[in-house]
Design a protein around this motif. Structure first.
Motif, PDB file in Angstrom:
ATOM      1  N   GLY A 154       0.778  -1.230   0.000  1.00  0.00           N
ATOM      2  CA  GLY A 154       0.000   0.000   0.000  1.00  0.00           C
ATOM      3  C   GLY A 154       0.803   1.269   0.000  1.00  0.00           C
ATOM      4  N   ALA A 155       2.126   1.172   0.094  1.00  0.00           N
ATOM      5  CA  ALA A 155       2.961   2.374   0.106  1.00  0.00           C
ATOM      6  C   ALA A 155       2.978   3.025  -1.277  1.00  0.00           C
ATOM      7  CB  ALA A 155       4.386   2.026   0.530  1.00  0.00           C
ATOM      8  N   GLY A 156       3.286   4.309  -1.316  1.00  0.00           N
ATOM      9  CA  GLY A 156       3.367   5.017  -2.586  1.00  0.00           C
ATOM     10  C   GLY A 156       4.688   4.762  -3.278  1.00  0.00           C
ATOM     11  N   GLY A 157       4.721   5.028  -4.582  1.00  0.00           N
ATOM     12  CA  GLY A 157       5.957   4.815  -5.330  1.00  0.00           C
ATOM     13  C   GLY A 157       6.336   3.347  -5.316  1.00  0.00           C
ATOM     14  N   HIS A 158       7.633   3.062  -5.219  1.00  0.00           N
ATOM     15  CA  HIS A 158       8.074   1.674  -5.153  1.00  0.00           C
ATOM     16  C   HIS A 158       7.610   1.073  -3.832  1.00  0.00           C
ATOM     17  CE1 HIS A 158      11.388   3.004  -8.084  1.00  0.00           C
ATOM     18  NE2 HIS A 158      10.419   2.407  -8.741  1.00  0.00           N
ATOM     19  N   ALA A 159       6.827   0.017  -3.906  1.00  0.00           N
ATOM     20  CA  ALA A 159       6.161  -0.512  -2.713  1.00  0.00           C
ATOM     21  C   ALA A 159       6.363  -2.012  -2.590  1.00  0.00           C
ATOM     22  CB  ALA A 159       4.665  -0.212  -2.771  1.00  0.00           C
ATOM     23  N   SER A 184       0.379   3.168   3.357  1.00  0.00           N
ATOM     24  CA  SER A 184      -1.001   3.653   3.532  1.00  0.00           C
ATOM     25  C   SER A 184      -1.208   4.462   4.797  1.00  0.00           C
ATOM     26  CB  SER A 184      -1.989   2.471   3.518  1.00  0.00           C
ATOM     27  OG  SER A 184      -1.842   1.690   2.361  1.00  0.00           O
ATOM     28  N   ILE A 185      -0.157   5.017   5.370  1.00  0.00           N
ATOM     29  CA  ILE A 185      -0.295   5.830   6.579  1.00  0.00           C
ATOM     30  C   ILE A 185      -0.518   7.280   6.171  1.00  0.00           C
ATOM     31  CG2 ILE A 185       0.818   6.601   8.711  1.00  0.00           C
ATOM     32  CD1 ILE A 185       2.457   3.999   8.629  1.00  0.00           C
ATOM     33  N   ALA A 186      -1.676   7.835   6.560  1.00  0.00           N
ATOM     34  CA  ALA A 186      -1.987   9.221   6.193  1.00  0.00           C
ATOM     35  C   ALA A 186      -2.740   9.949   7.297  1.00  0.00           C
ATOM     36  CB  ALA A 186      -2.808   9.256   4.906  1.00  0.00           C
ATOM     37  N   THR A 187      -2.813   9.321   8.485  1.00  0.00           N
ATOM     38  CA  THR A 187      -3.525   9.923   9.610  1.00  0.00           C
ATOM     39  C   THR A 187      -2.718   9.753  10.891  1.00  0.00           C
ATOM     40  OG1 THR A 187      -4.672   7.873  10.212  1.00  0.00           O
ATOM     41  CG2 THR A 187      -5.750   9.298   8.572  1.00  0.00           C
ATOM     42  N   TYR A 203       6.332   6.363   8.526  1.00  0.00           N
ATOM     43  CA  TYR A 203       7.011   6.893   7.349  1.00  0.00           C
ATOM     44  C   TYR A 203       5.913   7.216   6.340  1.00  0.00           C
ATOM     45  CZ  TYR A 203      10.991   6.740   3.953  1.00  0.00           C
ATOM     46  OH  TYR A 203      11.987   7.003   3.031  1.00  0.00           O
ATOM     47  N   MET A 204       5.684   8.494   6.091  1.00  0.00           N
ATOM     48  CA  MET A 204       4.523   8.945   5.318  1.00  0.00           C
ATOM     49  C   MET A 204       4.958   9.815   4.138  1.00  0.00           C
ATOM     50  SD  MET A 204       1.428  11.428   6.675  1.00  0.00           S
ATOM     51  CE  MET A 204       1.058  10.373   8.071  1.00  0.00           C
ATOM     52  N   GLY A 205       4.458   9.495   2.959  1.00  0.00           N
ATOM     53  CA  GLY A 205       4.817  10.269   1.788  1.00  0.00           C
ATOM     54  C   GLY A 205       3.650  10.910   1.070  1.00  0.00           C
ATOM     55  N   GLY A 243       5.545  -0.578  -8.385  1.00  0.00           N
ATOM     56  CA  GLY A 243       5.191   0.608  -7.634  1.00  0.00           C
ATOM     57  C   GLY A 243       3.709   0.896  -7.751  1.00  0.00           C
ATOM     58  N   ASN A 244       3.224   1.792  -6.910  1.00  0.00           N
ATOM     59  CA  ASN A 244       1.816   2.178  -6.919  1.00  0.00           C
ATOM     60  C   ASN A 244       1.640   3.550  -7.568  1.00  0.00           C
ATOM     61  OD1 ASN A 244       0.674  -0.107  -5.686  1.00  0.00           O
ATOM     62  ND2 ASN A 244       1.302   0.613  -3.661  1.00  0.00           N
ATOM     63  N   TYR A 245       0.663   3.639  -8.461  1.00  0.00           N
ATOM     64  CA  TYR A 245       0.457   4.862  -9.240  1.00  0.00           C
ATOM     65  C   TYR A 245      -1.027   5.186  -9.341  1.00  0.00           C
ATOM     66  CZ  TYR A 245       5.176   3.546 -10.638  1.00  0.00           C
ATOM     67  OH  TYR A 245       6.494   3.181 -10.606  1.00  0.00           O
ATOM     68  N   LEU A 246      -1.341   6.454  -9.545  1.00  0.00           N
ATOM     69  CA  LEU A 246      -2.719   6.892  -9.700  1.00  0.00           C
ATOM     70  C   LEU A 246      -3.264   6.496 -11.076  1.00  0.00           C
ATOM     71  CD1 LEU A 246      -2.845  10.427  -8.074  1.00  0.00           C
ATOM     72  CD2 LEU A 246      -4.404   8.538  -7.591  1.00  0.00           C
ATOM     73  N   ARG A 247      -4.367   5.763 -11.055  1.00  0.00           N
ATOM     74  CA  ARG A 247      -5.001   5.298 -12.284  1.00  0.00           C
ATOM     75  C   ARG A 247      -5.299   6.431 -13.273  1.00  0.00           C
ATOM     76  NH1 ARG A 247      -8.266   0.874 -13.824  1.00  0.00           N
ATOM     77  NH2 ARG A 247      -7.683  -0.127 -11.870  1.00  0.00           N
ATOM     78  N   PRO A 248      -5.858   7.583 -12.846  1.00  0.00           N
ATOM     79  CA  PRO A 248      -6.172   8.637 -13.814  1.00  0.00           C
ATOM     80  C   PRO A 248      -4.949   9.148 -14.583  1.00  0.00           C
ATOM     81  CG  PRO A 248      -7.331   9.024 -11.752  1.00  0.00           C
ATOM     82  CD  PRO A 248      -6.355   7.923 -11.490  1.00  0.00           C
TER      83      PRO A 248
END
Length: 321
Positions: A154-159, A184-187, A203-205, A243-248
């Motif tokens: 669930g991490a961003g970028g290379h995950a 996936s940490i955002a709170t 560790y939050m990006g 890695g994880n990327y935005l579909r749009p």
């Protein structure tokens, strides 16, 4: 658990802001450090190579001036991310700059090298190494890393693909040094949960993309606000590493996010985007699964203040249970 007392006291929140390609710049790093969390950036973001010294001079001098003016609440230290992979022909130069400016924390990724760790240790700096598995964690510590960053699913970028519950538990069976958790940490609740699982710091990006200081176009920042975990695609096409990327952003680049071919790790190139004409990070937007918690584009100080409120509320809720 294993943080130095000086680092623990320097933080207003147990949080390191992850280095993000293109996004992390001196404005963002300085704002993060002043807010009391570790700010970081990839050395490769400073282009051409000579620009890295300009960035290090500015960050070091501005934080030093801030600390002198605020002795009761000094800024948190900053970190520089080094890609320790054969495709990074700037590593020697960038490492020399880190030594020259005595960068407090160096984050290493995609390769653990003893000489890199030794160079950072020569002036008293510490090395935190990105890992996605227990096997890579053991290799990093064997080669001299001081701490580990567990990059879970669930991490961003290379995950990574491993559950944070499993990854932290496996590492804590044998490692009692500094451990950070990403994924996936955002709170503030997520930060506390990372500690509850056994990590020292979160560790939050991705959440920091939606800040006024971030070096991202407005459409990218708004996408962090507008989309959620269902809009994230995992692929190794764009850099050769999953890695994880935005579909749009994939759709906007003229590709079908549900029919992406496999990439080739031998084509790994962080500056170009590997196997496609659309460049990773610039055109194809990296993003973690936690963005559903991001509701507005805010100054970094306000975002950290929100995280602090959430963190304290989560602690109070658990203590009252």
């Amino acid at each position: 658990m294993a943080l130095t007392e000086s680092l623990r006291k320097a933080l207003s929140l147990p949080l390191v802001a992850a280095p993000m390609f293109i996004i992390s710049n001196p404005d963002l790093v300085i704002a993060q450090c002043k807010a009391g969390i570790v700010g970081s950036f990839p050395a490769l973001n400073a282009r051409p190579a000579a620009e890295l010294e300009v960035w290090l001079q500015r960050i070091s001098s501005e934080l030093a001036a801030y600390n002198e003016a605020n002795p009761e609440r000094p800024a948190a230290p900053f970190a520089v991310n080094q890609i320790v992979h054969g495709s990074n022909d700037r590593l020697k130069h960038d490492l020399e700059m880190c030594v020259k400016y005595k960068v407090p924390i160096v984050i290493t990724s995609l390769g653990a090298k003893e000489y890199v760790n030794e160079a950072v240790h020569s002036y008293g700096g510490i090395v935190l190494h990105d890992i996605i598995s227990d096997r890579f964690a053991r290799k990093a510590v064997e080669k001299g890393a001081d701490g580990l960053i567990a990059v879970a699913a669930g991490a961003g970028g290379h995950a990574g693909t491993t559950s944070p519950f499993a990854l932290v538990q496996e590492i804590r069976e044998w490692f009692d040094g500094p451990l950070l958790l990403s994924g996936s940490i955002a709170t503030g609740d997520g930060i506390l949960a990372a500690q509850a699982m056994g990590a020292d710091l979160a560790y939050m990006g991705s959440a920091f993309i939606a800040t006024t200081e971030a070096n991202a176009e407005q459409a990218y920042k708004q996408a962090i606000v507008d989309y959620a975990s269902a809009d994230i695609v995992n692929s190794n096409l764009f850099t050769g590493v999953h890695g994880n990327y935005l579909r749009p952003s994939i759709v906007a680049a003229g590709m079908d996010p549900d029919k992406l071919p496999d990439g080739d790790i031998s084509s790994m190139n962080f500056g170009s985007g590997g196997d496609t004409s659309a460049k990773a990070w610039k055109d194809i937007w990296g993003c973690g699964q936690g963005i559903g918690a991001v509701k507005a584009v805010l100054p970094t100080a306000e975002m950290v203040a929100r995280l602090q409120r959430e963190y304290q509320a989560a602690r109070a809720r658990l203590l009252a249970a």
